[in-house]
Write a protein that holds these residues in place. Structure first.
Motif, mmCIF file in Angstrom:
data_model
loop_
_atom_site.group_PDB
_atom_site.id
_atom_site.type_symbol
_atom_site.label_atom_id
_atom_site.label_comp_id
_atom_site.label_asym_id
_atom_site.label_seq_id
_atom_site.Cartn_x
_atom_site.Cartn_y
_atom_site.Cartn_z
ATOM 1 N N LEU A 171 0.833 -1.205 0.000
ATOM 2 C CA LEU A 171 0.000 0.000 0.000
ATOM 3 C C LEU A 171 0.865 1.251 0.000
ATOM 4 C CD1 LEU A 171 -2.822 -1.028 2.505
ATOM 5 C CD2 LEU A 171 -2.869 -1.120 0.005
ATOM 6 N N ASP A 172 1.956 1.233 0.761
ATOM 7 C CA ASP A 172 2.852 2.394 0.794
ATOM 8 C C ASP A 172 3.469 2.642 -0.579
ATOM 9 O OD1 ASP A 172 2.325 2.777 3.460
ATOM 10 O OD2 ASP A 172 4.197 1.885 4.181
ATOM 11 N N ARG A 173 3.730 1.570 -1.318
ATOM 12 C CA ARG A 173 4.295 1.740 -2.663
ATOM 13 C C ARG A 173 3.300 2.434 -3.590
ATOM 14 N NH1 ARG A 173 7.108 -3.319 -5.567
ATOM 15 N NH2 ARG A 173 8.214 -3.163 -3.574
ATOM 16 N N VAL A 174 2.019 2.078 -3.478
ATOM 17 C CA VAL A 174 0.999 2.737 -4.294
ATOM 18 C C VAL A 174 0.909 4.221 -3.930
ATOM 19 C CG1 VAL A 174 -1.465 2.817 -4.852
ATOM 20 C CG2 VAL A 174 -0.308 0.607 -4.613
ATOM 21 N N VAL A 175 0.983 4.529 -2.636
ATOM 22 C CA VAL A 175 0.976 5.928 -2.196
ATOM 23 C C VAL A 175 2.159 6.680 -2.803
ATOM 24 C CG1 VAL A 175 1.270 7.448 -0.199
ATOM 25 C CG2 VAL A 175 -0.296 5.506 -0.068
ATOM 26 N N ALA A 176 3.339 6.073 -2.758
ATOM 27 C CA ALA A 176 4.542 6.731 -3.281
ATOM 28 C C ALA A 176 4.449 6.987 -4.787
ATOM 29 C CB ALA A 176 5.776 5.885 -2.977
ATOM 30 N N GLU A 177 3.638 6.211 -5.463
ATOM 31 C CA GLU A 177 3.501 6.383 -6.903
ATOM 32 C C GLU A 177 2.318 7.274 -7.277
ATOM 33 O OE1 GLU A 177 3.280 2.601 -8.833
ATOM 34 O OE2 GLU A 177 5.192 1.897 -8.028
ATOM 35 N N ILE A 231 -9.603 5.150 -8.458
ATOM 36 C CA ILE A 231 -9.189 3.839 -8.939
ATOM 37 C C ILE A 231 -7.983 3.280 -8.187
ATOM 38 C CG2 ILE A 231 -7.724 4.845 -10.753
ATOM 39 C CD1 ILE A 231 -8.504 2.536 -12.569
ATOM 40 N N ALA A 232 -7.127 4.153 -7.630
ATOM 41 C CA ALA A 232 -5.858 3.712 -7.056
ATOM 42 C C ALA A 232 -6.030 2.884 -5.792
ATOM 43 C CB ALA A 232 -4.961 4.919 -6.769
ATOM 44 N N LYS A 233 -7.038 3.185 -4.984
ATOM 45 C CA LYS A 233 -7.221 2.401 -3.761
ATOM 46 C C LYS A 233 -7.551 0.955 -4.096
ATOM 47 C CE LYS A 233 -10.721 3.300 -1.062
ATOM 48 N NZ LYS A 233 -11.611 3.922 -0.060
ATOM 49 N N GLY A 234 -8.387 0.761 -5.106
ATOM 50 C CA GLY A 234 -8.688 -0.599 -5.533
ATOM 51 C C GLY A 234 -7.453 -1.315 -6.025
ATOM 52 N N PHE A 235 -6.589 -0.595 -6.752
ATOM 53 C CA PHE A 235 -5.334 -1.195 -7.201
ATOM 54 C C PHE A 235 -4.476 -1.593 -6.008
ATOM 55 C CE2 PHE A 235 -0.835 -0.709 -8.431
ATOM 56 C CZ PHE A 235 -0.764 -1.683 -9.413
ATOM 57 N N GLY A 236 -4.475 -0.756 -4.953
ATOM 58 C CA GLY A 236 -3.729 -1.102 -3.752
ATOM 59 C C GLY A 236 -4.219 -2.389 -3.122
ATOM 60 N N VAL A 237 -5.533 -2.592 -3.102
ATOM 61 C CA VAL A 237 -6.103 -3.844 -2.587
ATOM 62 C C VAL A 237 -5.587 -5.022 -3.403
ATOM 63 C CG1 VAL A 237 -8.238 -5.146 -2.218
ATOM 64 C CG2 VAL A 237 -8.159 -2.703 -1.682
ATOM 65 N N ASP A 238 -5.621 -4.895 -4.729
ATOM 66 C CA ASP A 238 -5.151 -5.975 -5.597
ATOM 67 C C ASP A 238 -3.665 -6.270 -5.365
ATOM 68 O OD1 ASP A 238 -7.612 -6.345 -6.860
ATOM 69 O OD2 ASP A 238 -7.175 -4.856 -8.399
ATOM 70 N N GLU A 239 -2.863 -5.225 -5.269
ATOM 71 C CA GLU A 239 -1.428 -5.406 -5.086
ATOM 72 C C GLU A 239 -1.116 -6.115 -3.778
ATOM 73 O OE1 GLU A 239 1.610 -4.111 -7.217
ATOM 74 O OE2 GLU A 239 -0.076 -5.117 -8.166
ATOM 75 N N ALA A 240 -1.792 -5.700 -2.700
ATOM 76 C CA ALA A 240 -1.571 -6.349 -1.405
ATOM 77 C C ALA A 240 -2.042 -7.801 -1.443
ATOM 78 C CB ALA A 240 -2.292 -5.576 -0.302
ATOM 79 N N ALA A 241 -3.173 -8.050 -2.112
ATOM 80 C CA ALA A 241 -3.685 -9.414 -2.220
ATOM 81 C C ALA A 241 -2.720 -10.293 -3.007
ATOM 82 C CB ALA A 241 -5.063 -9.404 -2.885
ATOM 83 N N HIS A 242 -2.178 -9.787 -4.104
ATOM 84 C CA HIS A 242 -1.225 -10.559 -4.899
ATOM 85 C C HIS A 242 0.019 -10.883 -4.088
ATOM 86 C CE1 HIS A 242 -3.098 -8.684 -8.769
ATOM 87 N NE2 HIS A 242 -3.784 -9.726 -8.335
ATOM 88 N N ALA A 243 0.470 -9.930 -3.265
ATOM 89 C CA ALA A 243 1.650 -10.165 -2.435
ATOM 90 C C ALA A 243 1.382 -11.265 -1.409
ATOM 91 C CB ALA A 243 2.065 -8.872 -1.737
#
Length: 347
Positions: A70-76, A184-196
């Motif tokens: 999630l922090d990575r999505v924030v940084a981007e 849209i970015a918060k949803g992407f953060g959910v996906d990224e954390a789930a994939h990890a």
């Protein structure tokens, strides 16, 4: 969305139950798994995780995994962070190309696809307009912007002004354009954390980030991760609450009751209509969307909140999107379901 504790939410005769039409072939409760919980804060919201894991993958490891993603999505992609990639793009001079991280490029591709699908009702370029209404990083405003201010900001916006190179993962600033990926970015953060989490070998979990959820696998008792759709004050009586079984699915919810400003006794929703540069007047109080990708569900919620139930239901039918609307009427808040959502409720 009201993410009730999964352990206390079970389907019963007093509920309407929405179950995915297709489930993973290897879906089965995990033997010997440990139930853990973790939580934190990121993207301006809180997040919670309930997971079934194995020894060696405790709550601290899982919490660090989710937080890092999630922090990575924030940084981007956070306009609230001056050092983020999106903030750098918004400051760039006209004609400048900016290289994008892989995740940022994925979100841009989806955002521009949704902008084309919605004919501008979803637009990731209205950052300047969002700021004018007090919903961006500069903070709240005492009074709404003037028509002239809105028109000037809209003249600098427009998704068709962007040049996006998906292969080279770069984006050109046309001049004065303010990107805002909050839809849209918060949803992407959910996906990224789930994939990890899945890469770690955690296959059974429910992750919630600021009201957007993604569920994978099952609980130890063989039950899915049940999530109750929030009931709002003013809903017309007669409809039983809806429980969603999140098995390889995500759900996002957007509503005019979450963030707003009051002006001259009128409540102006934070959801802006990019086509007018003003708060949406679609009549949608709340919309929830299910999709395998939280990013896509997030974007659809934003779009449907703007276009309204009539046009939104037609779009959902054309693209097989499960969505549930609550619409303001003289009788109160009435429910509208897309055909794909209705199919999930049928035996």
């Amino acid at each position: 969305m009201a993410p009730q504790a999964p352990s206390s939410v079970r389907a019963g005769p007093e509920h309407r139950v929405a179950v995915p039409l297709t489930l993973p072939k290897d879906l089965a409760p995990q033997v010997g798994g440990l139930e853990v919980e973790a939580s934190g804060a990121a993207m301006g919201v809180t997040w919670t995780l309930k997971a079934i894991t194995l020894p060696g993958l405790g709550a601290q490891v899982l919490a660090r995994t989710v937080q890092d993603r999630l922090d990575r999505v924030v940084a981007e992609m956070s306009t609230w962070e001056p050092a983020s990639h999106i903030s750098a793009f918004n400051r760039a001079p006209a004609g400048a190309w900016q290289d994008l991280p892989e995740g940022f490029a994925q979100v841009m591709a989806c955002a521009l696809s949704m902008a084309a699908l919605g004919q501008g009702a979803f637009d990731p370029t209205v950052g300047r307009v969002t700021d004018l209404w007090g919903f961006g990083p500069p903070g709240p405003v005492a009074v709404p912007p003037t028509d002239a201010m809105v028109d000037e900001a809209r003249a600098q916006a427009g998704w068709t002004r962007l040049d996006f190179d998906p292969v080279g993962r770069r984006l050109r600033q046309p001049g004065g354009l303010g990107l805002d990926l909050s839809g849209i970015a918060k949803g992407f953060g959910v996906d990224e954390a789930a994939h990890a989490l899945l890469r770690l070998g955690v296959r059974d979990f429910l992750l919630e980030v600021g009201g957007e959820l993604r569920g994978e696998g099952l609980k130890p008792d063989g039950q899915p991760w049940w999530v109750a759709l929030e009931r709002l004050e003013g809903e017309v009586e007669g409809q039983a609450p809806i429980l969603l079984a999140l098995c390889g699915q995500s759900v996002a919810t957007s509503g005019d009751y979450r963030r707003y400003m009051i002006h001259e006794e009128r409540r102006l929703a934070h959801t802006l209509d990019p086509r007018t540069g003003r708060p949406s007047e679609s009549g949608v109080a709340c919309v929830s969307v299910l999709h395998a990708q939280a990013m896509v569900a997030d974007a659809w919620c934003t779009l449907l909140s703007v276009v309204g139930a009539e046009e939104g239901l037609a779009l959902c039918a054309a693209h097989d999107i499960p969505a549930r609307f609550l619409v303001h009427t003289k009788r109160g808040l009435e429910e509208r379901l897309s055909p794909a959502f209705q199919a999930l409720l049928e035996d």
